[in-house]
Design an enzyme around this catalytic site. Structure first.
Site, PDB file in Angstrom:
ATOM      1  N   HIS A   5      49.938 -63.028-109.389  1.00 25.10           N
ATOM      2  CA  HIS A   5      50.104 -61.806-108.590  1.00 25.10           C
ATOM      3  C   HIS A   5      50.451 -60.613-109.492  1.00 25.10           C
ATOM      4  O   HIS A   5      51.296 -59.775-109.135  1.00 25.10           O
ATOM      5  CB  HIS A   5      51.209 -62.010-107.533  1.00 25.10           C
TER       6      HIS A   5
HETATM    7  C1  LIG Z   1      44.096 -67.915-109.365  1.00 29.09           C
HETATM    8  C2  LIG Z   1      44.528 -66.890-108.367  1.00 29.09           C
HETATM    9  C3  LIG Z   1      45.034 -67.296-107.133  1.00 29.09           C
HETATM   10  C4  LIG Z   1      45.446 -66.342-106.196  1.00 29.09           C
HETATM   11  N1  LIG Z   1      45.797 -66.747-104.932  1.00 29.09           N
HETATM   12  C5  LIG Z   1      46.017 -65.808-103.976  1.00 29.09           C
HETATM   13  C6  LIG Z   1      46.188 -66.170-102.610  1.00 29.09           C
HETATM   14  O1  LIG Z   1      46.113 -67.345-102.251  1.00 29.09           O
HETATM   15  N2  LIG Z   1      46.429 -65.195-101.697  1.00 29.09           N
HETATM   16  C7  LIG Z   1      46.521 -63.888-102.063  1.00 29.09           C
HETATM   17  O2  LIG Z   1      46.791 -63.040-101.198  1.00 29.09           O
HETATM   18  N3  LIG Z   1      46.356 -63.503-103.350  1.00 29.09           N
HETATM   19  C8  LIG Z   1      46.069 -64.423-104.302  1.00 29.09           C
HETATM   20  N4  LIG Z   1      45.827 -64.045-105.588  1.00 29.09           N
HETATM   21  C9  LIG Z   1      46.004 -62.637-105.956  1.00 29.09           C
HETATM   22  C10 LIG Z   1      44.855 -61.716-105.596  1.00 29.09           C
HETATM   23  O3  LIG Z   1      43.625 -62.373-105.582  1.00 29.09           O
HETATM   24  C11 LIG Z   1      44.860 -60.574-106.610  1.00 29.09           C
HETATM   25  O4  LIG Z   1      46.122 -59.977-106.613  1.00 29.09           O
HETATM   26  C12 LIG Z   1      43.822 -59.498-106.329  1.00 29.09           C
HETATM   27  O5  LIG Z   1      42.545 -60.062-106.225  1.00 29.09           O
HETATM   28  C13 LIG Z   1      43.839 -58.440-107.434  1.00 29.09           C
HETATM   29  O6  LIG Z   1      42.900 -57.444-107.131  1.00 29.09           O
HETATM   30  P1  LIG Z   1      42.540 -56.284-108.173  1.00 29.09           P
HETATM   31  O7  LIG Z   1      41.443 -55.519-107.582  1.00 29.09           O
HETATM   32  O8  LIG Z   1      43.784 -55.581-108.574  1.00 29.09           O
HETATM   33  O9  LIG Z   1      42.053 -57.037-109.489  1.00 29.09           O
HETATM   34  P2  LIG Z   1      40.945 -58.158-109.674  1.00 29.09           P
HETATM   35  O10 LIG Z   1      40.495 -58.676-108.369  1.00 29.09           O
HETATM   36  O11 LIG Z   1      41.510 -59.124-110.646  1.00 29.09           O
HETATM   37  O12 LIG Z   1      39.717 -57.388-110.313  1.00 29.09           O
HETATM   38  C14 LIG Z   1      39.673 -56.890-111.607  1.00 29.09           C
HETATM   39  C15 LIG Z   1      38.266 -57.102-112.125  1.00 29.09           C
HETATM   40  O13 LIG Z   1      38.058 -56.280-113.250  1.00 29.09           O
HETATM   41  C16 LIG Z   1      37.284 -56.987-114.196  1.00 29.09           C
HETATM   42  N5  LIG Z   1      37.537 -56.387-115.510  1.00 29.09           N
HETATM   43  C17 LIG Z   1      38.692 -56.385-116.220  1.00 29.09           C
HETATM   44  N6  LIG Z   1      38.534 -55.688-117.353  1.00 29.09           N
HETATM   45  C18 LIG Z   1      37.258 -55.228-117.349  1.00 29.09           C
HETATM   46  C19 LIG Z   1      36.500 -54.442-118.257  1.00 29.09           C
HETATM   47  N7  LIG Z   1      37.029 -53.963-119.390  1.00 29.09           N
HETATM   48  N8  LIG Z   1      35.207 -54.178-117.946  1.00 29.09           N
HETATM   49  C20 LIG Z   1      34.631 -54.649-116.803  1.00 29.09           C
HETATM   50  N9  LIG Z   1      35.314 -55.412-115.923  1.00 29.09           N
HETATM   51  C21 LIG Z   1      36.618 -55.685-116.194  1.00 29.09           C
HETATM   52  C22 LIG Z   1      37.751 -58.416-114.059  1.00 29.09           C
HETATM   53  O14 LIG Z   1      36.764 -59.300-114.546  1.00 29.09           O
HETATM   54  C23 LIG Z   1      37.981 -58.529-112.563  1.00 29.09           C
HETATM   55  O15 LIG Z   1      36.851 -59.013-111.887  1.00 29.09           O
HETATM   56  C24 LIG Z   1      45.400 -64.967-106.538  1.00 29.09           C
HETATM   57  C25 LIG Z   1      44.891 -64.558-107.773  1.00 29.09           C
HETATM   58  C26 LIG Z   1      44.438 -65.501-108.676  1.00 29.09           C
HETATM   59  C27 LIG Z   1      43.879 -65.035-109.992  1.00 29.09           C
END
Ligand SMILES: Cc1cc2nc3c(=O)[nH]c(=O)nc-3n(C[C@H](O)[C@H](O)[C@H](O)COP(=O)(O)OP(=O)(O)OC[C@H]3O[C@@H](n4cnc5c(N)ncnc54)[C@H](O)[C@@H]3O)c2cc1C
Length: 607
Positions: A538
């Site tokens: 998270h």
């Molecule tokens: C294993 C796991 C289990 C989880 N379980 C749960 C759950 O059960 N319930 C829940 O509510 N939440 C859960 N979470 C948390 C939730 O999924 C995340 O907090 C949320 O998806 C984060 O969203 P975000 O948009 O901030 O980042 P992300 O969804 O992580 O997106 C960031 C994206 O940017 C890309 N990226 C990074 N750097 C670069 C770059 N330089 N160039 C191009 N692309 C790049 C990455 O590849 C990634 O796809 C879990 C997360 C994980 C990893």
């Protein structure tokens, strides 16, 4: 300086995870003529079984997985010198494509605590349910009708998943009796906590598939050629003309495309660049673009464009511990599926393809308590936790200290003998400790990550973990499926201790006395957590939405301080921790960001 731009878009997203998909998808639906590009480092997830079939979620954590990035933290004395590993997603849809699918929402007061204009709960709740004329809600809550804080017409489906797990029903029944807490059928109404409750999931109850942001906001608009996703492209940095962001520089991602060339390309953004690369990726892109603290940039030989010392600071996560037990052979667990036993997989795939009442649409985790200690428990937790309790929790009955739960199955990667297991999990929700994530120049002259998790730095943070171990053990000892502890993954209690772990024939009586732990036993639990506590995936907070003088990186409209045409939209903007699994927060930030951007660009926001 001018660049040979490959092509031009109105908006470019650097990163294509949960939040990016929401924002891009909403904007494209409002104005299909808007030229939008998502650059994502990881690969496509469209219709891939590992992403669509819920039961496969843990496969993404296997060593060598290319759908995750394994961020290695700096060794910490509070973790007995251990270097913790914190994974984050690396694929289209980001966390929403690989996460455990547990549906949790934070108390409404968490948003008020952020203290940011326009982000108070009264402004955000309307985005969760449909009260705004112009907008659909973000979720379709399939489990109960007419609940006032839930949405019923949104793209993200919330259901109880496939076949129900009796082990979870036992957790609710035994937990509420033994632990003396009431039952509630909805502990995600933005207020209720301290109840034993079902744990619903981001799974479509009709199709039995994962409800991720990629399929439900972006892939479903494949008919729109103006909405493009370029997968396997790693954004290096933002390109500026003076202080105005005008595009990004990117290359082939080495993990997704190991054999592709590493030459740099550029694309132009005529209206806006949105960094949406998550809590690890977003500060790194800013720093590579010259936006950050002087010392960090200097060490990497990057010329500073904007002095923003808050970039990469304020890293937060929740603390977790997963502890396995033996489960009775006669109970249904996920173990045979997770071990990949072909006949069982085929049987459940057939069920999934017909009526969906199948373990394919399960994550093995159907029940939880968002737990608050009572007076007696607080006494046992002792003086180390007392100041934190008084300062933050005591007068705020909606704030839980931790989530306690059990998984029907062994959630780990060690090759245990093929039988049934149950994994007890604790997630502490508002740890005090804070870390940081920066880029640094590695010894080989290549970019590396300088990541300090902060885990357990504050002495109060380990107390709920230690107490939660004992409480979960007492609950599970009373559940019908209990067959003892998998000793190798429990604290090493001294020989002769009443707490010594091992296999047993069955559960103890509901009214049996609790195990009495000695000071030595307590020390074993403490050491166990310093050796084993882990991320709950998270990660957030590293481009915080705060005042600039308060180490803020973006303002209330998500604009990066000191430049124009550049926003950050993902969990990195969260200024203070939230008491929830964080996908719900990412979705909400995405919905809010889409409205802000539409307003900024003069796009009519109507869905
Ligand atoms: C294993 C796991 C289990 C989880 N379980 C749960 C759950 O059960 N319930 C829940 O509510 N939440 C859960 N979470 C948390 C939730 O999924 C995340 O907090 C949320 O998806 C984060 O969203 P975000 O948009 O901030 O980042 P992300 O969804 O992580 O997106 C960031 C994206 O940017 C890309 N990226 C990074 N750097 C670069 C770059 N330089 N160039 C191009 N692309 C790049 C990455 O590849 C990634 O796809 C879990 C997360 C994980 C990893």
């Amino acid at each position: 300086m001018s660049y040979p731009f490959l092509s031009e878009f109105d908006i470019i997203f650097a990163g294509g995870g949960s939040t990016a998909c929401v924002v891009a998808g909403r904007l494209a639906a409002c104005d299909p003529s808007l030229k939008i590009l998502i650059l994502e480092g990881g690969q496509h997830t469209l219709n891939k079984a590992a992403h669509v079939q819920p039961y496969q979620y843990f496969t993404h954590q296997a060593p060598g997985s290319t759908t995750m990035t394994f961020n290695v933290g700096n060794p910490s004395p509070h973790l007995n010198g251990r270097a913790p590993i914190v994974h984050c997603a690396h694929c289209v849809g980001g966390g929403s494509s690989v996460n455990f699918m547990n549906y949790t929402r934070s108390p409404a007061s968490d948003f008020d605590d952020w203290g940011v204009d326009g982000w108070e709960s009264k402004s955000l709740i309307p985005l969760m349910k449909k009260v705004l004329e112009c907008a659909a809600s973000l979720e379709t809550y399939e489990v109960q009708a007419d609940r006032p804080t839930h949405g019923y017409d949104g793209p993200i489906k919330v259901s109880s998943g496939g076949r129900k797990m009796s082990i979870s029903e036992d957790f609710i029944r035994v937990g509420s009796k033994y632990h003396k807490r009431p039952f509630s059928d909805d502990s995600n109404d933005l207020e209720t906590c301290n109840t034993y409750s079902p744990w619903f999931k981001y799974i479509d109850g009709t199709t039995g598939t994962r409800s991720d942001a990629a399929h439900h906001y972006v892939y479903n608009q494949a008919h729109n050629p103006n909405l493009q996703i370029w997968a396997g492209k790693r954004v290096k940095r933002v390109i500026f003309e003076d202080k105005r962001a005008v595009g990004v520089e990117f290359t082939n991602d080495l993990v997704s495309c190991p054999d592709a060339n590493q030459s740099l390309s550029t694309v132009r953004a005529s209206k806006l660049v949105v960094i949406s690369a998550g809590a690890f990726g977003s500060p790194a892109i800013l720093e590579r673009s010259g936006v950050g603290a002087e010392a960090v940039l200097k060490q990497c030989g990057i010329e500073q464009r904007v002095n923003l010392p808050g970039v990469g600071e304020n890293y937060r996560d929740h603390n977790g511990a997963f502890v396995p037990y033996f489960g009775g052979d006669e109970f249904v667990t996920m173990d045979r599926l997770w071990r990949g036993e072909e006949s069982v997989v085929q049987e459940h795939l057939a069920l999934w393809n017909s009526n969906r009442e199948s373990l394919i649409a399960q994550n093995g985790n159907d029940a939880k308590i968002k737990w608050r200690p009572d007076e007696d428990e607080l006494k046992v937790m002792g003086s180390t936790f007392e100041p934190r309790w008084k300062e933050f929790f005591q007068d705020r009955p909606e704030k839980a200290v931790a989530i306690l739960t059990v998984f029907a199955g062994y959630l780990g990667s060690s090759g245990l003998p093929p039988r049934n297991y149950v994994t007890a999990e604790i997630i502490t929700l508002y740890p005090v400790s804070v870390g940081s994530v920066h880029i640094k120049l590695g010894e080989n002259g290549k970019e590396d990550v300088d990541f300090t998790t902060g885990y357990l730095d504050d002495p109060s943070d380990i107390v709920p973990l230690n107490f939660g171990y004992k409480k979960l053990r007492e609950i599970y000892r009373r559940m019908p499926s209990y067959r003892g502890e998998v000793a190798a993954f429990h604290p090493r209690f001294p020989e002769g201790s009443a707490a010594v772990c091992g296999e047993v024939a069955g559960p103890v009586d509901l009214n049996a006395p609790d195990i009495i732990y000695t000071a030595e036993d307590d020390e074993a639990i403490e050491q166990f957590h310093r050796d084993n506590m882990q991320t709950t995936w998270h990660s957030l907070g590293t481009c915080a939405m705060k005042l600039r003088e308060d180490q803020g990186v973006v303002d209330a409209r998500l604009n990066v301080y000191g430049v124009t045409n550049l926003k950050v939209a993902d969990l990195s903007i969260v200024p203070k921790n939230v008491g929830t699994n964080t996908y719900s927060t990412a979705l909400l930030i995405g919905e809010k960001a889409a409205m802000i951007i539409a307003e900024d660009l003069g796009i009519e926001y109507r869905l």
